[in-house]
Design a protein around this motif. Structure first.
Motif, PDB file in Angstrom:
ATOM      1  N   ASP A  22       0.866  -1.300   0.073  1.00  0.00           N
ATOM      2  CA  ASP A  22      -0.045   0.239   0.047  1.00  0.00           C
ATOM      3  C   ASP A  22       0.865   1.444  -0.038  1.00  0.00           C
ATOM      4  OD1 ASP A  22      -2.647   0.781  -0.436  1.00  0.00           O
ATOM      5  OD2 ASP A  22      -2.634   1.009   1.870  1.00  0.00           O
ATOM      6  N   LEU A  23       1.983   1.149   0.623  1.00  0.00           N
ATOM      7  CA  LEU A  23       2.781   2.394   0.676  1.00  0.00           C
ATOM      8  C   LEU A  23       3.777   2.800  -0.502  1.00  0.00           C
ATOM      9  CD1 LEU A  23       3.981   2.038   4.516  1.00  0.00           C
ATOM     10  CD2 LEU A  23       2.783   3.750   3.526  1.00  0.00           C
ATOM     11  N   GLY A  24       4.019   1.516  -1.164  1.00  0.00           N
ATOM     12  CA  GLY A  24       4.782   1.740  -2.534  1.00  0.00           C
ATOM     13  C   GLY A  24       6.288   2.254  -2.228  1.00  0.00           C
ATOM     14  N   LEU A  25       6.677   3.246  -2.824  1.00  0.00           N
ATOM     15  CA  LEU A  25       8.226   3.562  -2.901  1.00  0.00           C
ATOM     16  C   LEU A  25       8.175   4.848  -2.285  1.00  0.00           C
ATOM     17  CD1 LEU A  25       9.602   2.464  -6.577  1.00  0.00           C
ATOM     18  CD2 LEU A  25       9.894   1.327  -4.329  1.00  0.00           C
ATOM     19  N   ALA A  26       6.999   5.657  -2.185  1.00  0.00           N
ATOM     20  CA  ALA A  26       7.072   7.121  -1.603  1.00  0.00           C
ATOM     21  C   ALA A  26       6.198   7.423  -0.444  1.00  0.00           C
ATOM     22  CB  ALA A  26       6.485   8.264  -2.823  1.00  0.00           C
ATOM     23  N   VAL A  87     -19.618   0.179  18.201  1.00  0.00           N
ATOM     24  CA  VAL A  87     -17.858   0.447  18.336  1.00  0.00           C
ATOM     25  C   VAL A  87     -17.231  -0.718  18.685  1.00  0.00           C
ATOM     26  CG1 VAL A  87     -16.385   2.034  19.432  1.00  0.00           C
ATOM     27  CG2 VAL A  87     -18.632   2.890  18.753  1.00  0.00           C
ATOM     28  N   ILE A  88     -16.177  -1.030  17.961  1.00  0.00           N
ATOM     29  CA  ILE A  88     -15.536  -2.375  17.982  1.00  0.00           C
ATOM     30  C   ILE A  88     -14.094  -1.777  18.714  1.00  0.00           C
ATOM     31  CG2 ILE A  88     -14.188  -3.957  16.896  1.00  0.00           C
ATOM     32  CD1 ILE A  88     -16.050  -3.368  14.468  1.00  0.00           C
ATOM     33  N   ALA A  89     -13.574  -0.702  18.414  1.00  0.00           N
ATOM     34  CA  ALA A  89     -12.362  -0.230  19.134  1.00  0.00           C
ATOM     35  C   ALA A  89     -12.113   1.384  18.802  1.00  0.00           C
ATOM     36  CB  ALA A  89     -11.100  -1.028  18.771  1.00  0.00           C
ATOM     37  N   THR A  90     -11.439   1.992  19.758  1.00  0.00           N
ATOM     38  CA  THR A  90     -10.766   3.171  19.542  1.00  0.00           C
ATOM     39  C   THR A  90      -9.314   3.189  19.181  1.00  0.00           C
ATOM     40  OG1 THR A  90     -12.782   4.116  20.989  1.00  0.00           O
ATOM     41  CG2 THR A  90     -10.812   5.555  20.543  1.00  0.00           C
ATOM     42  N   VAL A  91      -9.040   4.119  17.972  1.00  0.00           N
ATOM     43  CA  VAL A  91      -7.642   4.004  17.614  1.00  0.00           C
ATOM     44  C   VAL A  91      -7.372   5.689  18.090  1.00  0.00           C
ATOM     45  CG1 VAL A  91      -5.915   3.571  15.982  1.00  0.00           C
ATOM     46  CG2 VAL A  91      -8.084   2.578  15.918  1.00  0.00           C
ATOM     47  N   SER A  92      -6.204   5.899  18.566  1.00  0.00           N
ATOM     48  CA  SER A  92      -5.902   7.222  18.928  1.00  0.00           C
ATOM     49  C   SER A  92      -4.158   7.237  18.574  1.00  0.00           C
ATOM     50  CB  SER A  92      -6.012   7.370  20.322  1.00  0.00           C
ATOM     51  OG  SER A  92      -7.041   7.423  20.550  1.00  0.00           O
ATOM     52  N   GLY A  93      -3.796   8.513  18.280  1.00  0.00           N
ATOM     53  CA  GLY A  93      -2.260   8.789  17.951  1.00  0.00           C
ATOM     54  C   GLY A  93      -2.303  10.000  16.772  1.00  0.00           C
ATOM     55  N   PRO A  94      -1.134   9.917  16.284  1.00  0.00           N
ATOM     56  CA  PRO A  94      -0.781  10.954  15.213  1.00  0.00           C
ATOM     57  C   PRO A  94      -1.695  10.728  13.947  1.00  0.00           C
ATOM     58  CG  PRO A  94       1.353  10.070  16.167  1.00  0.00           C
ATOM     59  CD  PRO A  94       0.165   9.133  16.464  1.00  0.00           C
ATOM     60  N   SER A  95      -2.249  11.840  13.423  1.00  0.00           N
ATOM     61  CA  SER A  95      -3.437  11.362  12.572  1.00  0.00           C
ATOM     62  C   SER A  95      -2.593  10.977  11.275  1.00  0.00           C
ATOM     63  CB  SER A  95      -4.071  13.016  12.113  1.00  0.00           C
ATOM     64  OG  SER A  95      -4.525  13.550  13.343  1.00  0.00           O
ATOM     65  N   ARG A  96      -1.505  11.399  10.784  1.00  0.00           N
ATOM     66  CA  ARG A  96      -0.949  11.033   9.578  1.00  0.00           C
ATOM     67  C   ARG A  96      -0.747   9.330   9.727  1.00  0.00           C
ATOM     68  NH1 ARG A  96       4.507  14.729   7.648  1.00  0.00           N
ATOM     69  NH2 ARG A  96       3.242  16.619   7.325  1.00  0.00           N
ATOM     70  N   GLY A  97      -0.285   8.815  10.875  1.00  0.00           N
ATOM     71  CA  GLY A  97      -0.089   7.439  10.830  1.00  0.00           C
ATOM     72  C   GLY A  97      -1.647   6.738  10.757  1.00  0.00           C
ATOM     73  N   LEU A  98      -2.605   7.216  11.449  1.00  0.00           N
ATOM     74  CA  LEU A  98      -3.937   6.730  11.414  1.00  0.00           C
ATOM     75  C   LEU A  98      -4.390   6.592  10.076  1.00  0.00           C
ATOM     76  CD1 LEU A  98      -5.539   8.627  14.465  1.00  0.00           C
ATOM     77  CD2 LEU A  98      -4.761   6.340  14.237  1.00  0.00           C
ATOM     78  N   LEU A  99      -4.233   7.637   9.454  1.00  0.00           N
ATOM     79  CA  LEU A  99      -4.919   7.690   7.797  1.00  0.00           C
ATOM     80  C   LEU A  99      -3.854   6.687   6.722  1.00  0.00           C
ATOM     81  CD1 LEU A  99      -5.920  11.443   7.353  1.00  0.00           C
ATOM     82  CD2 LEU A  99      -7.385   9.311   8.250  1.00  0.00           C
ATOM     83  N   THR A 100      -2.830   6.624   7.425  1.00  0.00           N
ATOM     84  CA  THR A 100      -1.867   5.788   6.462  1.00  0.00           C
ATOM     85  C   THR A 100      -2.244   4.080   6.565  1.00  0.00           C
ATOM     86  OG1 THR A 100       0.199   7.478   6.389  1.00  0.00           O
ATOM     87  CG2 THR A 100       0.732   4.900   5.921  1.00  0.00           C
ATOM     88  N   GLY A 101      -2.284   4.020   8.070  1.00  0.00           N
ATOM     89  CA  GLY A 101      -2.607   2.643   8.348  1.00  0.00           C
ATOM     90  C   GLY A 101      -4.101   2.151   7.890  1.00  0.00           C
ATOM     91  N   GLU A 102      -4.980   3.007   8.077  1.00  0.00           N
ATOM     92  CA  GLU A 102      -6.336   2.654   7.943  1.00  0.00           C
ATOM     93  C   GLU A 102      -6.790   1.612   7.127  1.00  0.00           C
ATOM     94  OE1 GLU A 102     -10.791   4.977   6.960  1.00  0.00           O
ATOM     95  OE2 GLU A 102      -8.914   6.391   6.977  1.00  0.00           O
ATOM     96  N   ARG A 103      -6.570   1.821   5.731  1.00  0.00           N
ATOM     97  CA  ARG A 103      -7.127   0.709   4.722  1.00  0.00           C
ATOM     98  C   ARG A 103      -6.386  -0.575   4.967  1.00  0.00           C
ATOM     99  NH1 ARG A 103     -10.989  -0.711   3.727  1.00  0.00           N
ATOM    100  NH2 ARG A 103     -11.418   1.396   3.573  1.00  0.00           N
ATOM    101  N   THR A 104      -5.232  -0.615   5.312  1.00  0.00           N
ATOM    102  CA  THR A 104      -4.656  -2.054   5.596  1.00  0.00           C
ATOM    103  C   THR A 104      -5.355  -2.591   6.779  1.00  0.00           C
ATOM    104  OG1 THR A 104      -2.551  -1.569   4.641  1.00  0.00           O
ATOM    105  CG2 THR A 104      -2.748  -3.266   6.000  1.00  0.00           C
ATOM    106  N   ALA A 105      -5.544  -1.865   7.897  1.00  0.00           N
ATOM    107  CA  ALA A 105      -6.082  -2.418   9.175  1.00  0.00           C
ATOM    108  C   ALA A 105      -7.625  -2.862   8.769  1.00  0.00           C
ATOM    109  CB  ALA A 105      -5.964  -1.288  10.134  1.00  0.00           C
TER     110      ALA A 105
END
Length: 283
Positions: A22-26, A87-105
């Protein structure tokens, strides 16, 4: 049955591969451009339809590998039944990381929850009989451990994990070996005393041949409920009886009523629809 978690050593290579794809080269160029580096968020994983949850470990690891500062708080465990809006879970932290990991999770969580959901439906359909629901090796390449775990989360059992687990003599083995009896004889001579032997039979005559020699289990392939009842009588408790072949949610109850020990289903892993789960701002 206790639902034991998979070791991280099993899950992590699978999740890393998915993230790399998902992250590719960039990396996530959208989040890097749009979201401030110091921005933090709390988002909730919400079921958008009823089902059974599986895959929270993989989802949590997807976020943690993107950014270790992300935390996931579970409100429900794997194996829990949910309705739309839960609601299954709450995910908290840096917003960039949340959005980056969202689809894979969510890919892992939705796919595995879909498997758990259809498995739970099959288990419910045979409730009140002795039959257990088992999956097969018809799994997505690379995802077998996770998909078989999801079957267990739905209340099912696992068949072989790999070709090396046990002997399963199928129709092509029988044809090439020269018959059921010869295939069983060769198998018994070729494996150790700790290895169980199962043979697939298409007819009651083949079943009688197998029982004359003796095996640990028989796979009764594409038999009607009436044929299965006769097969169970022939076996008479001398081996585990397993029904397989074109079994659906609509036919599972009648097949279970024949008295078989197991019903093995391939589509619960290879064709289960994804459970719709979203990652939303709490509201």
């Amino acid at each position: 049955m206790i639902l034991s978690p998979l070791p991280r050593l099993v899950i992590e290579p699978i999740v890393r591969t998915a993230l790399g794809e998902d992250l590719g080269l960039a990396g996530d160029i959208t989040s890097a451009a749009v979201i401030p580096a110091d921005h933090h968020s709390s988002l909730v994983m919400v079921a958008r339809q009823p089902g059974v949850i599986a895959g929270l470990d993989a989802a949590e690891l997807a976020f943690a590998l993107v950014d270790p500062a992300i935390s996931l708080a579970r409100h429900l465990p794997d194996g829990a039944a949910v309705k739309a809006g839960d609601v299954i879970a709450t995910v908290s932290g840096p917003s960039r990381g949340l959005l980056t990991g969202e689809r894979t999770a969510l890919n892992f969580l939705g796919h595995l929850s879909g498997i758990a959901t259809v498995t739970a439906g099959l288990v419910a359909a045979v409730s009140g009989t002795k039959a257990s629901i088992a999956c097969s090796r018809k799994t997505t390449p690379g995802l077998r451990a996770l998909e078989k775990y999801a079957v267990r989360a739905g209340g099912g059992m696992n068949h072989r994990f790999a070709l090396s687990d046990a002997v399963l003599i199928k129709d092509n083995h029988v044809a090439i070996a020269g018959g059921v009896a010869e295939a069983i004889r060769l198998a018994r001579a070729g494996v150790g005393h700790m290895v169980k032997i199962e043979v697939e039979v298409d007819t009651l005559d083949q079943l009688r041949q197998a029982m004359d020699i003796g095996v640990d289990a028989v796979l009764l392939d594409n038999m009607t409920p009436a044929q299965l009842r006769e097969a169970v009588d022939i076996v008479g408790g001398r081996a585990i009886t397993e029904a397989s072949g074109r079994i659906t949610l609509a036919t599972a109850a009648a097949i279970a009523a024949s008295g078989v020990d197991l019903i093995s289903v391939g589509w619960c892993t290879h064709s289960a629809p994804t459970l719709d789960i979203g990652l939303d701002a709490p509201g």
